[in-house]
Design an enzyme around this catalytic site. Structure first.
Site, mmCIF file in Angstrom:
data_model
loop_
_atom_site.group_PDB
_atom_site.id
_atom_site.type_symbol
_atom_site.label_atom_id
_atom_site.label_comp_id
_atom_site.label_asym_id
_atom_site.label_seq_id
_atom_site.Cartn_x
_atom_site.Cartn_y
_atom_site.Cartn_z
ATOM 1 N N GLU A 158 9.489 17.414 -14.607
ATOM 2 C CA GLU A 158 8.916 17.441 -16.053
ATOM 3 C C GLU A 158 9.854 16.751 -17.319
ATOM 4 O O GLU A 158 9.359 15.964 -17.969
ATOM 5 C CB GLU A 158 8.950 18.883 -16.698
ATOM 6 N N THR A 195 17.528 27.960 -2.082
ATOM 7 C CA THR A 195 17.306 28.913 -3.523
ATOM 8 C C THR A 195 18.694 29.534 -3.819
ATOM 9 O O THR A 195 19.042 30.523 -3.018
ATOM 10 C CB THR A 195 16.256 29.932 -3.384
ATOM 11 N N HIS A 234 4.737 24.708 -17.818
ATOM 12 C CA HIS A 234 5.313 24.329 -16.623
ATOM 13 C C HIS A 234 3.887 23.948 -15.719
ATOM 14 O O HIS A 234 3.837 22.815 -14.994
ATOM 15 C CB HIS A 234 5.983 25.102 -15.856
ATOM 16 N N ARG A 277 10.268 16.999 -4.309
ATOM 17 C CA ARG A 277 8.837 16.796 -4.894
ATOM 18 C C ARG A 277 8.141 15.903 -3.772
ATOM 19 O O ARG A 277 6.855 16.018 -4.087
ATOM 20 C CB ARG A 277 8.970 16.244 -6.348
ATOM 21 N N ASP A 323 15.534 27.202 -7.981
ATOM 22 C CA ASP A 323 14.631 26.982 -6.883
ATOM 23 C C ASP A 323 14.536 25.611 -6.471
ATOM 24 O O ASP A 323 13.744 24.792 -7.022
ATOM 25 C CB ASP A 323 13.185 27.681 -7.143
ATOM 26 N N ASP A 340 7.956 33.912 -5.470
ATOM 27 C CA ASP A 340 8.092 32.889 -6.511
ATOM 28 C C ASP A 340 6.838 32.839 -7.150
ATOM 29 O O ASP A 340 5.619 32.600 -6.839
ATOM 30 C CB ASP A 340 8.504 31.689 -6.053
ATOM 31 N N GLU A 367 14.942 29.404 -13.355
ATOM 32 C CA GLU A 367 14.242 30.525 -13.187
ATOM 33 C C GLU A 367 14.811 31.733 -13.588
ATOM 34 O O GLU A 367 16.170 31.624 -13.324
ATOM 35 C CB GLU A 367 13.527 30.653 -11.706
ATOM 36 N N GLN A 409 6.893 17.989 -1.150
ATOM 37 C CA GLN A 409 5.855 19.082 -1.683
ATOM 38 C C GLN A 409 4.423 18.413 -1.903
ATOM 39 O O GLN A 409 3.461 18.729 -1.558
ATOM 40 C CB GLN A 409 6.449 19.551 -3.116
ATOM 41 N N GLU A 426 14.876 23.974 -10.352
ATOM 42 C CA GLU A 426 13.889 24.613 -11.248
ATOM 43 C C GLU A 426 14.645 25.713 -11.756
ATOM 44 O O GLU A 426 15.284 26.636 -11.119
ATOM 45 C CB GLU A 426 12.459 25.242 -10.455
ATOM 46 N N LYS A 459 10.436 23.852 -0.666
ATOM 47 C CA LYS A 459 11.275 24.830 -1.113
ATOM 48 C C LYS A 459 12.319 25.714 -0.311
ATOM 49 O O LYS A 459 12.985 26.377 -0.788
ATOM 50 C CB LYS A 459 10.130 25.785 -1.952
#
Lengths: 367, 367
Positions: free
Chosen positions: B322, B223, B106, B203, B199, B99, B169, B206, B167, B219
């Site tokens: 975000e 996925t 971002h 948080r 993904d 990834d 992507e 993380q 996420e 993560k």
């Protein structure tokens, strides 16, 4: 003998012109398992189908092999192939490869070297076995040449790595998978055996790339493993090292999975380090529990490694960056040469022994 | 139509009681390729054997399919299966999953949120496409339920993730491998096609675990990818975004691999974000060049993803952290609800379209 009936590691071998298949090492020979045990699972070119069978099958197979080797030799004799007539292959197909960071001394040393003037251990280090995913596609068997990587060595600098290093580790090989969403059960219900791992590392690439998402190209060019996978049953277990603070519930040890394994690192045949696995802070059962607590699934062939094994004493560090303190204190070799990091033509060999048995070696030459 | 002969993405499907095999989507049907093209490579349960054939074969096959679909329909009719009669599977066997972190916006947003008061972009960010390895064993196809992970959420805190995120992507799928030690050649000689990727990210896990070796359990629990892999030939290419400073030689663009793809993120059917892929800083050819510059080998089935796609405007961010600024500014949904992070029962869907065609969607429900 060190490769006797108490050892019996599994590997994948081939004779010239024949297809790779599963064997067990016994003395200076390889027992050709498919014909010896009349079981086609060993005709596969990887250990994966056998490893997927699970703990009861692993135990029964080991007992069967021990009985055959200690019984009427004339029966098994025909299936023992001299080691010098075979080629050894990658013993299993690697699914996911995870590398941990389980040595307190290694993590402290690296912290001091990469982040001088700050607290060497990160706040999370004593609370969880820190780990990250590596590249399974570049896991190779001992003897495979290792090409010096090129890359960005810092801002505006591109070229061949100038700080090529090795890392002496143990790797744990998963046999029995889990379903997604379900943490793993007991360690010995999932893990088939143990290999030696050299996690080659490009320190200049690493220090420039690793913030904030971790090591990437510094580690992905090659990871070497030994051709023999030692079954868990063969290994001498000891209590794990005392942990302070006591870890979270899912990380509490249910059994002794410390391992009394002594490693040696050789550079061009000369011993330069003797890392003791018994000094590791986090034990492999804790790595497995952590890796799956979030529901990540295991697959047959998953490989998770301990991270560099370093003891507290001088000469016990499992990497050159520690042994030479980032190259500032080069090793003095017997022939009068010195070495800060690896040079082209250097051969690095990692050996390991445990009470009465050997795990063999993983070796690679930089070219 | 959006699923017409200019699109023709590949996937793996099965009818009840039958084995999975390769098909191409056309309108609301799936063309059963093995019988339609008289080629057993499409009878495999993954795209991997076909992807390994390489660029010339990909092009010829696409042309052949286009000719069949625009020619005498009575011939192909028998091999078109209505979509509502099939189940869609993971379209390829994932080898390594990498990834990246290619959106300037971002990376800047995450830097501000995770490391407030410091320069949001790390010193390396404009010099290389930052990336890391993820867990290939938990890549799942759209529709697979996503279990909320548990783990350490901070020092002394264990429990279900409280900041579950997604996420948006794009993922690039490798067909043609490389040998160890040899950097990849041209992008279009290796990369077969493009999928949508969610993904999923925890948080709180993380932020506690990721220093210094990067995201791991945050993560690795799931996925999700879309069931259809859009071939490169179908995609509208545009120049990549201007880069300052000019990147190192191995990262210089040889061709236009910016992609004019518009994404939408839907929460329970309501559009909450519209990330523009055209805004990405690093292009996928640069990701491939970087990933292999050190000699890491590619395998058929390697998946590398762009990282979260975020534009500069409000409502263009590809993650909830975000969109809600780490939960401090929750989304106001149409029904009057608000949402900081994902709740159990929430369904996240990512859709994408590109000039005249659709890439379909990747969807998952948290449970």
């Amino acid at each position: 003998m060190t490769w006797g009936v108490d050892n019996l590691p599994y590997g994948v071998f081939s004779c010239p012109g024949e297809r790779p298949r599963v064997g067990v090492r016994y003395g200076d020979k390889v027992l050709d398992l498919a014909p010896a045990l009349h079981d086609e699972v060993f005709a596969a070119p990887t250990l994966n189908p056998f490893m997927a069978r699970g703990r009861a099958a692993w135990h029964d197979t080991r007992t069967l092999i021990q009985n055959k080797l200690t019984g009427d030799v004339s029966v098994t004799e025909a299936h023992l192939v001299p080691l010098d007539q075979v080629r050894l292959h990658l013993p299993f197909e690697v699914a996911d490869y995870v590398d941990f960071y389980c040595s307190l001394e290694h993590a402290s040393n690296i912290g001091q070297i990469f982040r001088p003037g700050t607290e060497p251990l990160q706040p999370n280090w004593r609370h969880l076995p820190v780990g990250y995913h590596g590249r399974s596609g570049t896991v190779v068997v001992s003897g495979t040449p290792v090409r010096r990587p090129q890359g960005q060595l810092g801002k505006g600098t591109f070229g061949p790595c100038q700080k090529l290093d090795m890392e002496a580790e143990l790797g744990f090989v998963v046999g029995v998978p889990t379903a997604m969403g379900s943490p793993a059960g007991a360690f010995e219900d999932h893990v088939f055996g143990v290999t030696l791992v050299n996690d080659w590392s490009a320190r200049d690439i690493q220090s420039w790339e690793y913030v904030p998402l971790g090591p990437f190209l510094a580690k992905s060019f090659a990871t070497s493993i030994s051709p023999w996978v030692t079954p868990l049953e063969a290994l001498p277990r000891i209590p794990g090292r005392l942990q302070d603070p006591e870890p979270a519930g899912y990380l509490r040890r249910q059994a002794d999975w410390g391992l009394d394994i002594a490693l040696e690192v050789l550079l061009n045949g000369e011993v330069v380090s003797r890392p003791p696995y018994s000094a590791m802070y986090w034990t492999p059962d804790q790595m497995l529990a952590h890796m799956t607590v979030n529901g990540a699934r295991l697959r047959t062939g998953d490989l998770f490694a301990s991270g560099t094994i370093s003891g507290a004493e001088r000469g016990e560090q499992g990497s050159f960056i520690e042994l030479t303190w980032n190259g500032t204190d080069p090793l003095k070799l017997a022939g009068g040469e010195t070495r800060a990091f690896l040079q082209d033509g250097d051969t690095v060999t990692i050996r390991a022994t445990a009470a009465g048995l050997t795990m063999g070696e993983v070796s690679g030459t930089v070219g």
